[in-house]
Design a protein around this motif. Sequence first.
Motif, PDB file in Angstrom:
ATOM      1  N   ALA A   1       0.913  -1.365   0.079  1.00  0.00           N
ATOM      2  CA  ALA A   1       0.058   0.138   0.043  1.00  0.00           C
ATOM      3  C   ALA A   1       0.971   1.179   0.014  1.00  0.00           C
ATOM      4  O   ALA A   1       1.919   1.311   0.794  1.00  0.00           O
ATOM      5  N   VAL A   2       0.751   2.031  -0.885  1.00  0.00           N
ATOM      6  CA  VAL A   2       1.300   3.320  -0.967  1.00  0.00           C
ATOM      7  C   VAL A   2       0.292   4.468  -1.182  1.00  0.00           C
ATOM      8  O   VAL A   2      -0.722   4.415  -1.429  1.00  0.00           O
ATOM      9  N   TRP A   3       0.569   5.749  -0.451  1.00  0.00           N
ATOM     10  CA  TRP A   3      -0.254   6.824  -0.294  1.00  0.00           C
ATOM     11  C   TRP A   3      -0.430   7.406  -1.877  1.00  0.00           C
ATOM     12  O   TRP A   3      -1.832   7.401  -2.255  1.00  0.00           O
ATOM     13  N   LYS A   4       0.429   7.576  -2.607  1.00  0.00           N
ATOM     14  CA  LYS A   4       0.340   8.032  -4.066  1.00  0.00           C
ATOM     15  C   LYS A   4       1.400   7.324  -4.871  1.00  0.00           C
ATOM     16  O   LYS A   4       2.457   6.894  -4.300  1.00  0.00           O
ATOM     17  N   ARG A   5       1.065   7.142  -6.150  1.00  0.00           N
ATOM     18  CA  ARG A   5       1.979   6.404  -7.007  1.00  0.00           C
ATOM     19  C   ARG A   5       3.479   7.222  -6.997  1.00  0.00           C
ATOM     20  O   ARG A   5       4.277   6.402  -7.077  1.00  0.00           O
ATOM     21  N   ASP A   6       3.360   8.457  -6.972  1.00  0.00           N
ATOM     22  CA  ASP A   6       4.879   9.186  -7.055  1.00  0.00           C
ATOM     23  C   ASP A   6       5.625   8.617  -5.798  1.00  0.00           C
ATOM     24  O   ASP A   6       6.707   9.121  -5.573  1.00  0.00           O
ATOM     25  N   ARG A   7       4.988   8.026  -4.657  1.00  0.00           N
ATOM     26  CA  ARG A   7       6.046   7.579  -3.545  1.00  0.00           C
ATOM     27  C   ARG A   7       6.612   6.459  -3.794  1.00  0.00           C
ATOM     28  O   ARG A   7       7.537   6.089  -3.128  1.00  0.00           O
ATOM     29  N   LEU A   8       6.324   5.532  -4.930  1.00  0.00           N
ATOM     30  CA  LEU A   8       6.792   4.347  -5.333  1.00  0.00           C
ATOM     31  C   LEU A   8       7.820   4.357  -6.268  1.00  0.00           C
ATOM     32  O   LEU A   8       8.814   3.537  -6.326  1.00  0.00           O
TER      33      LEU A   8
ATOM     34  N   VAL B   1      -3.011   1.798  -4.300  1.00  0.00           N
ATOM     35  CA  VAL B   1      -2.638   3.143  -4.240  1.00  0.00           C
ATOM     36  C   VAL B   1      -3.893   3.666  -3.635  1.00  0.00           C
ATOM     37  O   VAL B   1      -4.873   3.799  -4.122  1.00  0.00           O
ATOM     38  N   LEU B   2      -3.674   4.506  -2.331  1.00  0.00           N
ATOM     39  CA  LEU B   2      -4.481   5.127  -1.886  1.00  0.00           C
ATOM     40  C   LEU B   2      -5.035   6.379  -1.994  1.00  0.00           C
ATOM     41  O   LEU B   2      -6.275   6.594  -1.882  1.00  0.00           O
ATOM     42  N   ALA B   3      -4.520   7.310  -2.842  1.00  0.00           N
ATOM     43  CA  ALA B   3      -4.912   8.395  -3.315  1.00  0.00           C
ATOM     44  C   ALA B   3      -4.204   9.049  -4.345  1.00  0.00           C
ATOM     45  O   ALA B   3      -3.255   8.280  -5.164  1.00  0.00           O
ATOM     46  N   GLY B   4      -4.619  10.013  -5.205  1.00  0.00           N
ATOM     47  CA  GLY B   4      -4.050  10.393  -6.584  1.00  0.00           C
ATOM     48  C   GLY B   4      -5.378  10.328  -7.495  1.00  0.00           C
ATOM     49  O   GLY B   4      -6.447  10.591  -7.304  1.00  0.00           O
TER      50      GLY B   4
END
Length: 101
Positions: free
Chosen positions: A58-65, A88-91
């Motif tokens: 689980a990641v907050w937004k794709r750009d965090r990965l 992906v939780l947000a975005g």
Amino acid sequence: MRVSKADASKARHLQRDALELAGVDPKYFYEDQASGKREDWPGLTACLKALREGDTLAVWKRDRLGRDLRHLINTVHELTARGVGLKVLAGDGVVEGAPSR
């Protein structure tokens, strides 16, 4: 979680809150404080190493990965090949597992 020095406090809290709300146990949180352009993210490296088949990352937004689109695609491909899901939780919408057709 990944935060840069400029947005560390705010982004860390937003990411932590979203992950906890999604039911992720804080003992499974991994964190890097680094620019998206840096190549070494020890937290991400440790996280990817710890994932096993059947797990979901689980990641907050794709750009965090991913550092960039290519890195993101390669990481998702690696996860899929290992039988690891992605949430992906947000975005730009929520993405879970493999894309549907």
